[in-house]
Design a protein around this motif. Sequence first.
Motif, PDB file in Angstrom:
ATOM      1  N   LEU A 172       8.759   0.390  -5.363  1.00 36.32           N
ATOM      2  CA  LEU A 172       8.110  -0.362  -4.281  1.00 36.32           C
ATOM      3  C   LEU A 172       6.653   0.062  -4.154  1.00 36.32           C
ATOM      4  CD1 LEU A 172      10.930  -0.146  -1.578  1.00 36.32           C
ATOM      5  CD2 LEU A 172      10.503  -2.005  -3.220  1.00 36.32           C
ATOM      6  N   SER A 173       5.820  -0.868  -3.731  1.00 28.83           N
ATOM      7  CA  SER A 173       4.425  -0.559  -3.483  1.00 28.83           C
ATOM      8  C   SER A 173       3.952  -1.362  -2.282  1.00 28.83           C
ATOM      9  CB  SER A 173       3.567  -0.860  -4.710  1.00 28.83           C
ATOM     10  OG  SER A 173       3.557  -2.244  -4.985  1.00 28.83           O
ATOM     11  N   ARG A 189      -3.476   1.418  -3.077  1.00 27.30           N
ATOM     12  CA  ARG A 189      -2.084   0.989  -3.176  1.00 27.30           C
ATOM     13  C   ARG A 189      -1.187   2.220  -3.038  1.00 27.30           C
ATOM     14  NH1 ARG A 189       0.673  -3.455  -4.693  1.00 27.30           N
ATOM     15  NH2 ARG A 189      -1.305  -4.500  -5.102  1.00 27.30           N
ATOM     16  N   ILE A 190      -0.182   2.111  -2.216  1.00 29.62           N
ATOM     17  CA  ILE A 190       0.791   3.184  -2.019  1.00 29.62           C
ATOM     18  C   ILE A 190       2.032   2.860  -2.842  1.00 29.62           C
ATOM     19  CG2 ILE A 190       2.214   4.431  -0.360  1.00 29.62           C
ATOM     20  CD1 ILE A 190       0.149   3.696   1.778  1.00 29.62           C
ATOM     21  N   GLN A 191       2.393   3.751  -3.750  1.00 24.32           N
ATOM     22  CA  GLN A 191       3.529   3.528  -4.638  1.00 24.32           C
ATOM     23  C   GLN A 191       4.646   4.506  -4.298  1.00 24.32           C
ATOM     24  OE1 GLN A 191       3.282   1.112  -7.220  1.00 24.32           O
ATOM     25  NE2 GLN A 191       5.491   1.351  -7.492  1.00 24.32           N
ATOM     26  N   SER A 192       5.852   4.005  -4.164  1.00 25.83           N
ATOM     27  CA  SER A 192       7.027   4.828  -3.914  1.00 25.83           C
ATOM     28  C   SER A 192       8.183   4.266  -4.710  1.00 25.83           C
ATOM     29  CB  SER A 192       7.364   4.858  -2.414  1.00 25.83           C
ATOM     30  OG  SER A 192       8.545   5.613  -2.191  1.00 25.83           O
ATOM     31  N   GLY A 193       8.487   4.911  -5.832  1.00 30.81           N
ATOM     32  CA  GLY A 193       9.532   4.389  -6.696  1.00 30.81           C
ATOM     33  C   GLY A 193       9.116   3.042  -7.268  1.00 30.81           C
TER      34      GLY A 193
END
Length: 205
Positions: free
Chosen positions: A16-17, A10-14
């Motif tokens: 958002l994922s 899973r890519i998490q940015s802030g």
Amino acid sequence: CQNLPDEALRIQSGILSAVPRTLSIVPIHGTDGVIAVLELGYLNVPRYQDEVLADAVPVIAFSLALLMSKQATLRELHERSVLEERTRLILESVNDGIVGLDTEGVMTFANPAAPAMLGFRMDELVGRQMHALVHHHHADGSEFPLEECAMYLTGRDGQPRSVDSEVLWRKDGTPMAVEYSTTPVKKDDTLIGSVVVYRDKIGRA
């Protein structure tokens, strides 16, 4: 790696994922081999991966190599700074006079005790020829030729010496009986000067 399970990565940015469906693992090569591994997560199967990587990987490799070089330089500078600070503290704690001479007998450095023992300031020693300033005459007042000075000779022939029968002259013109040793200093097998360590014989008696 394609068709990854939903919870494999899973890519998490802030807040958002995203769940990538394809993962590419690309080695980054430097001059000495692999220097990093680049992981790329795609939401869909990439269409132009080879073309993108062909342009991007050399740039990434160059940037990483440059960063690693800078880090190595900073680490070396820090280690050198620590060593210089330790050396300075050691020199300041020694009661004997320690003076560095170049091959012409000019003083290039001194510990605090060196000028203090003779009544000079530091700036009155460094940059001056030691023999001419404080070693110019014997105890009986007769002239001391430079070519016979052990301090000067060690910086010329590279031979260590020990002397216990001479004097150094204080700033006020009075002699101080000393014993001293001279040690040659070399850099890459080239003689670049000497180090003189002297002590007050009467003060130590």
